[in-house]
Design a protein around this motif. Structure first.
Motif, PDB file in Angstrom:
ATOM      1  N   UNK A 140      14.056 -21.967 -18.744  1.00 49.67           N
ATOM      2  CA  UNK A 140      14.362 -22.044 -20.063  1.00 49.67           C
ATOM      3  C   UNK A 140      15.854 -22.260 -19.894  1.00 49.67           C
ATOM      4  N   UNK A 141      16.185 -23.119 -20.619  1.00 43.96           N
ATOM      5  CA  UNK A 141      17.818 -23.375 -20.665  1.00 43.96           C
ATOM      6  C   UNK A 141      18.492 -22.147 -21.392  1.00 43.96           C
ATOM      7  N   UNK A 142      19.737 -21.787 -20.864  1.00 40.95           N
ATOM      8  CA  UNK A 142      20.500 -20.733 -21.562  1.00 40.95           C
ATOM      9  C   UNK A 142      21.989 -21.030 -21.552  1.00 40.95           C
ATOM     10  N   UNK A 143      22.649 -20.538 -22.433  1.00 43.99           N
ATOM     11  CA  UNK A 143      23.958 -20.839 -22.685  1.00 43.99           C
ATOM     12  C   UNK A 143      24.715 -19.445 -22.807  1.00 43.99           C
ATOM     13  N   UNK A 144      25.500 -19.487 -21.817  1.00 42.35           N
ATOM     14  CA  UNK A 144      26.527 -18.010 -21.567  1.00 42.35           C
ATOM     15  C   UNK A 144      27.919 -18.233 -22.380  1.00 42.35           C
ATOM     16  N   UNK A 145      28.362 -17.231 -22.988  1.00 43.58           N
ATOM     17  CA  UNK A 145      29.586 -17.284 -23.809  1.00 43.58           C
ATOM     18  C   UNK A 145      30.135 -16.094 -23.677  1.00 43.58           C
ATOM     19  N   UNK A 146      31.416 -15.730 -23.615  1.00 43.16           N
ATOM     20  CA  UNK A 146      32.060 -14.372 -23.569  1.00 43.16           C
ATOM     21  C   UNK A 146      32.581 -14.155 -25.111  1.00 43.16           C
ATOM     22  N   UNK A 147      32.202 -13.249 -25.956  1.00 42.95           N
ATOM     23  CA  UNK A 147      32.174 -13.243 -27.116  1.00 42.95           C
ATOM     24  C   UNK A 147      33.247 -12.350 -27.428  1.00 42.95           C
ATOM     25  N   UNK A 148      33.459 -11.182 -26.680  1.00 40.67           N
ATOM     26  CA  UNK A 148      34.652 -10.113 -26.762  1.00 40.67           C
ATOM     27  C   UNK A 148      35.467 -10.366 -25.551  1.00 40.67           C
ATOM     28  N   UNK A 149      36.081 -11.232 -25.282  1.00 43.29           N
ATOM     29  CA  UNK A 149      36.996 -11.338 -24.075  1.00 43.29           C
ATOM     30  C   UNK A 149      37.851 -10.383 -23.721  1.00 43.29           C
ATOM     31  N   UNK A 150      38.406  -9.511 -24.649  1.00 43.67           N
ATOM     32  CA  UNK A 150      39.400  -8.565 -24.121  1.00 43.67           C
ATOM     33  C   UNK A 150      38.578  -7.399 -23.590  1.00 43.67           C
ATOM     34  N   UNK A 151      37.246  -7.168 -23.933  1.00 45.29           N
ATOM     35  CA  UNK A 151      36.451  -6.099 -23.382  1.00 45.29           C
ATOM     36  C   UNK A 151      35.452  -6.509 -22.471  1.00 45.29           C
ATOM     37  N   UNK A 152      35.312  -7.890 -22.424  1.00 51.65           N
ATOM     38  CA  UNK A 152      34.356  -8.311 -21.588  1.00 51.65           C
ATOM     39  C   UNK A 152      32.805  -8.190 -21.769  1.00 51.65           C
ATOM     40  N   UNK A 153      32.343  -8.486 -23.046  1.00 55.52           N
ATOM     41  CA  UNK A 153      31.257  -8.668 -23.594  1.00 55.52           C
ATOM     42  C   UNK A 153      30.902 -10.091 -23.829  1.00 55.52           C
TER      43      UNK A 153
ATOM     44  N   UNK B 138      12.452  -5.575 -22.910  1.00 54.57           N
ATOM     45  CA  UNK B 138      11.441  -4.714 -23.569  1.00 54.57           C
ATOM     46  C   UNK B 138      11.010  -5.028 -25.108  1.00 54.57           C
ATOM     47  N   UNK B 139      11.529  -6.171 -25.420  1.00 52.91           N
ATOM     48  CA  UNK B 139      11.120  -6.573 -26.940  1.00 52.91           C
ATOM     49  C   UNK B 139      11.584  -8.194 -27.044  1.00 52.91           C
ATOM     50  N   UNK B 140      10.658  -8.837 -27.844  1.00 55.93           N
ATOM     51  CA  UNK B 140      11.077 -10.365 -28.034  1.00 55.93           C
ATOM     52  C   UNK B 140      12.479 -10.697 -28.264  1.00 55.93           C
ATOM     53  N   UNK B 141      13.139 -11.510 -28.019  1.00 57.27           N
ATOM     54  CA  UNK B 141      14.403 -12.007 -28.208  1.00 57.27           C
ATOM     55  C   UNK B 141      14.908 -13.289 -27.825  1.00 57.27           C
ATOM     56  N   UNK B 142      15.783 -13.793 -28.411  1.00 57.62           N
ATOM     57  CA  UNK B 142      16.300 -15.201 -28.036  1.00 57.62           C
ATOM     58  C   UNK B 142      17.684 -15.144 -27.653  1.00 57.62           C
ATOM     59  N   UNK B 143      18.210 -13.876 -27.157  1.00 59.74           N
ATOM     60  CA  UNK B 143      19.364 -13.810 -26.498  1.00 59.74           C
ATOM     61  C   UNK B 143      19.412 -12.449 -25.711  1.00 59.74           C
ATOM     62  N   UNK B 144      20.643 -12.217 -25.025  1.00 53.07           N
ATOM     63  CA  UNK B 144      20.689 -11.165 -24.183  1.00 53.07           C
ATOM     64  C   UNK B 144      22.334 -10.738 -24.329  1.00 53.07           C
ATOM     65  N   UNK B 145      22.382  -9.500 -24.211  1.00 51.05           N
ATOM     66  CA  UNK B 145      23.988  -8.909 -24.211  1.00 51.05           C
ATOM     67  C   UNK B 145      24.123  -8.385 -22.833  1.00 51.05           C
ATOM     68  N   UNK B 146      25.194  -8.784 -22.210  1.00 56.45           N
ATOM     69  CA  UNK B 146      25.655  -8.390 -20.896  1.00 56.45           C
ATOM     70  C   UNK B 146      27.094  -8.501 -20.888  1.00 56.45           C
ATOM     71  N   UNK B 147      27.699  -8.057 -19.833  1.00 55.39           N
ATOM     72  CA  UNK B 147      29.174  -8.083 -19.696  1.00 55.39           C
ATOM     73  C   UNK B 147      29.545  -9.333 -18.673  1.00 55.39           C
ATOM     74  N   UNK B 148      30.595  -9.732 -19.065  1.00 50.84           N
ATOM     75  CA  UNK B 148      31.571 -10.766 -18.343  1.00 50.84           C
ATOM     76  C   UNK B 148      32.740 -11.066 -18.885  1.00 50.84           C
TER      77      UNK B 148
END
Length: 888
Positions: free
Chosen positions: A94-107, A66-76
């Motif tokens: 388009x290429x994309x890169x997934x990384x778990x940035x808050x592993x203890x809570x799953x973000x 719903x707005x322009x962005x170069x990233x998405x937040x989700x859970x994993x």
């Protein structure tokens, strides 16, 4: 509005998309995800073999950006993503890169190769993950030597199964396919629509796309399930087609759901009639996994004993109540979902309240009205703590989510609903709920949606809304103090409200609610009711027809969520007329006595005298209501032989003759009532008060059962299971390690899963030091799931003989224990230990035990705070009481 395809770029040319893109170091959301990315459809394809340690998957999420962005937040959480890409509305990848940035809570964060304008995109990922060992996420389990995999997503475990937007506000459709071993059966929320071979030894099963669901309601399973079709549920005024119904169990256990399937149609149709809205899913599978979970179309339930010729009345009633609760979720929770866990009550409180209503409608002999009051009173005991959470407690992180599944959400929420239903009238309340469900079907909403719908049925909707929110948004139990007065020749009831605070609580009692107060009182022509909305500190309620000799019951029908106190004269008058009260009002009277005791207004001797008439009540639930309070007095105040003898004599006189008339084994043709009376009396008399006459009979039975187990002649299908558990429990206490080992061997032997759980209940009675140590060692068996482990550790004996050794063991093994517990259960472990403690030194020790790493386990911090306060209050009450009152 912008349109898809090439028009997207034109629509967005008025602003510089790259200029508003978030910086790479944007903080990760620790609470709710941003709403500018919304999932619309999940295409999930999993490859699962329950015999293996890991599974793999491909997920394609249709996302409204719903707005322009170069990233998405989700859970994993714990996902190994090896490929990720995004396809835009024009079909460009388009290429994309997934990384778990808050592993203890799953973000997790998806970084794109540039800024994408607002549009609908496809986010695709291939990944693998481990099958879980507990009962959260996609977990594996063994039954009868065969492996199964089952998904349990609630509350926030979907993120461990696939990358997703794991919040209840994000409802989306699911198109699921499962590639599984050819020998296995695949199950899911929706009906199977296709199946095809997928290489040697594999097949792919495709399921119909679901209606929009939150991730926590996605469910599926893989294994050698036993599936049996039952008769479809007939169409009715709200559903035009037959509803397919199936029973599912582990291999050889489909029949275990037969009795549940038999009463399912009546519950479903009663719910359809109440809400005026047909069951919304395309099938109804009942799967026997123990416990309950409301997954749409694939409801997890517990059986009543596989193959048992005649289940106990308690087992049948428990199965019916559980089914009514989980089926009620199909409307409140599944059709309409809370937008965030702050409003978990929109799901659990409504289904608890509705379960009681359905039980009273279809099986009035089950006395759902009495169950309602007992559960409400349990909630008030919790809510009397300063550390109690509000029904709508703000939820900031995962720990708060885990804490939301408690007595406050379920029982207090249900009690508040029942109070306002009684105040507004059943017809008006139903009309409000019908409007709520119809207007918000397949949506996620906040509290205002239902409060507004209900309040609109009142003549003063604004006052009702204020009153409703006063119970939703603040913790605590109202304490309504009532005094009968004569004013201007008329009898009136002077009312004052404050917060109920037991002895030892140092909080502010000056708190106000909008309380629908209804009282019942006697007149020369019979009893009458009077009601008012008490929304000020004090008020006066006229009692037409009453006089100085009238008795007053300040909580008519026990419908109010409040505790009450009467002036001494009025309380004595009411006590002399308890037989004139209804069964539910007698339970409310028992709670008033307990509240006065814990408030410091009466002593233990007065409690025993005030409660004694209730022990002769015809209703089992009323007659046995005093036992819990008498047990507290026995455990914490009766220090001398004379004091203990006085309490034991009270119990013996009140209850032993009744038990002896019933006998200790079920009789051919006896009523359900007799069986339930026996089940209610035997455990407290045998294990809490240890009456020798009771234990002698049970020990004889337990020895015979143990002998049969050892020589191979025992038949679990043809014993009185309720009494067998008690008899074996006494045998464990009297015979020690040898008896415990016999039961452990029988439990490990497999077979009837219900009997295995019942054996665990018997084993948990171990209380001598060697047996208790053996029991704790058994609990660490890696083959046990978290539920079985908790069952072994939750002692059912009030007099733990080796509490110091027990606490030391818990301290040494706490990280492993907490890691093995399912979901919110870890938050309850502190309270499990608190049941054995009653001093500030114990509270300090508990705080120290659960410090450090344990405090980081979601939900444990609040559990420790509440357990510590409970211990402190116990000590304060014990210090304020004079044990000599027991023998005066």
């Amino acid at each position: 509005m912008c349109m898809r395809g090439a028009m997207v770029l034109a629509c967005c040319c008025l602003l510089s998309a790259r200029a508003i893109a978030a910086a790479p170091d944007e903080p990760a959301p620790t609470g709710r995800l941003p709403e500018w990315a919304q999932p619309l459809l999940y295409r999930v394809a999993l490859r699962v073999d329950p015999e293996q340690a890991r599974f793999s998957g491909d997920v394609d999420i249709t996302v409204a950006l719903r707005k322009p962005s170069d990233h998405l937040w989700l859970h994993g959480q714990g996902l190994q993503v090896d490929r990720a890409s995004v396809t835009d509305a024009a079909g460009t990848a388009h290429a994309a890169h997934y990384r778990e940035v808050l592993a203890d809570v799953g973000v997790a964060r998806i970084d794109l190769d540039g800024v994408l304008p607002a549009q609908t995109i496809h986010l695709r990922m291939h990944y693998s993950a481990a099958l879980a060992d507990g009962v959260q996420g996609l977990y594996k389990t063994q039954q009868g030597g065969q492996a199964y995999a089952m998904a349990q997503m609630e509350p926030i475990s979907a993120r461990t199964v696939f990358p997703c937007f794991d919040e209840p506000a994000f409802r989306a459709s699911f198109a699921l396919s499962l590639t599984v071993p050819a020998r296995d059966i695949a199950l899911a929320n929706t009906r199977q629509i296709a199946q095809a071979a997928a290489g040697p030894g594999w097949k792919t099963v495709v399921f119909a796309p679901s209606k929009p669901l939150p991730t926590y309601l996605l469910a599926f399973g893989v294994g050698p399930w036993d599936v049996r079709s039952a008769a479809s549920i007939a169409p009715d005024a709200y559903r035009n087609t037959p509803l397919p119904l199936r029973s599912i169990g582990y291999a050889g256990e489909a029949d275990s759901m037969r009795r549940v399937a038999a009463f399912t149609p009546s519950i479903i149709q009663a719910l359809e009639n109440y809400y005026g809205y047909g069951y919304p899913w395309d099938k109804l599978d009942l799967i026997n996994l123990g416990g309950g979970m409301e997954n749409p179309g694939l409801v997890v339930l517990d059986d009543v004993g596989s193959g048992v010729p005649q289940p106990s009345p308690a087992a049948m009633r428990g199965a019916f109540n559980l089914a009514a609760h989980e089926f009620a979720h199909q409307w409140t929770g599944n059709t309409v979902t809370m937008a965030w866990w702050t409003d978990t009550w929109l799901s659990e409180a409504f289904t608890t309240w509705m379960q009681q209503k359905i039980t009273m409608q279809l099986h009035p002999e089950y006395r759902g009205d009495l169950d309602r009051v007992k559960l409400l009173q349990r909630a008030m005991a919790n809510d009397s703590l300063l550390s109690a959470r509000a029904i709508r407690q703000p939820v900031q992180g995962n720990g708060d989510i885990m804490n939301a599944f408690d007595d406050i959400t379920y029982e207090k929420g249900a009690g508040v609903l029942g109070m306002f239903e009684h105040y507004l009238g059943e017809a008006a309340f139903q009309q409000g709920l019908r409007a709520y469900v119809h207007q918000h079907a397949m949506q996620s909403v906040a509290a205002a949606a239902v409060v507004d719908a209900i309040a609109q049925q009142a003549s003063d909707s604004a006052a009702v809304k204020r009153a409703f929110y006063s119970f939703l948004d603040q913790n605590g139990v109202p304490y309504v103090r009532a005094k009968v007065l004569t004013q201007h020749g008329q009898t009136v009831l002077q009312l004052a409200q404050m917060r109920y605070l037991p002895l030892g609580a140092n909080g502010d009692g000056e708190r106000h609610w909008g309380i629908p107060v209804c009282v019942r009182y006697s007149t020369a022509a019979g009893s009458r009711d009077a009601c008012t909305l008490l929304d000020t500190a004090q008020a006066t309620l006229a009692l037409p027809g009453a006089d100085a000799a009238s008795w007053v019951m300040p909580n008519a029908g026990a419908q109010g969520y409040y505790r009450y106190a009467l002036d001494s004269h009025s309380l004595a008058t009411l006590a002399a007329h308890t037989a004139r009260l209804s069964d539910v009002e007698q339970l409310a009277y028992a709670d008033a006595i307990e509240a006065s005791f814990h408030h410091g207004d009466i002593d233990a001797g007065e409690v025993l005298a005030a409660l004694r008439p209730l022990a002769d009540a015809p209703a089992r639930e009323v007659a046995t209501a005093p036992l819990a309070q008498v047990a507290w007095i026995y455990r914490h105040l009766a220090h001398t032989d004379a004091q203990r003898a006085a309490v034991v004599q009270w119990v013996t006189t009140a209850y032993l003759p009744h038990l002896q008339r019933l006998g200790y084994q079920a009789r051919a043709g006896e009523s359900d009532g007799d069986a339930l009376w026996r089940t209610a009396l035997v455990p407290p008399l045998a294990f809490e008060f240890k009456l020798p006459a009771v234990r002698a009979v049970l020990l004889q039975q337990g020895d015979a059962l143990l002998a049969a187990m050892r020589n191979g002649s025992f038949d679990a299908q043809h014993v009185d299971r309720e009494m067998a558990i008690a008899a074996l429990g006494v045998a464990v206490q009297e015979r020690g390690e040898a008896a415990l080992q016999t039961l452990a061997t029988a439990e490990e032997g497999g077979g009837d899963s219900v009997w295995q759980r019942q054996l665990v209940q018997a084993m948990a009675h171990a209380n001598d030091s060697p047996s208790a140590a053996q029991l704790r060692a058994l609990a660490l068996d890696p083959k046990l799931d978290g539920v079985a482990m908790l069952g072994l550790l939750m002692t059912t004996d009030g007099n733990v003989m080796d509490r110091d050794a027990r606490w030391q063991w818990f301290d040494a093994h706490l990280p492993k224990l907490l890691a093995g517990l399912p979901g919110p259960a870890a938050a309850y472990m502190p309270s499990m230990l608190a049941m054995e403690a009653c001093s500030d030194a114990d509270a300090t020790r508990l705080q120290a035990m659960f410090g450090g790493a344990a405090a980081q386990v979601p939900g444990v911090a609040r559990g420790v705070a509440q357990a510590g306060e409970t211990i402190h209050l116990c000590g304060a009450l014990r210090a304020a009481q004079d044990p000599a009152a027991l023998t005066r």
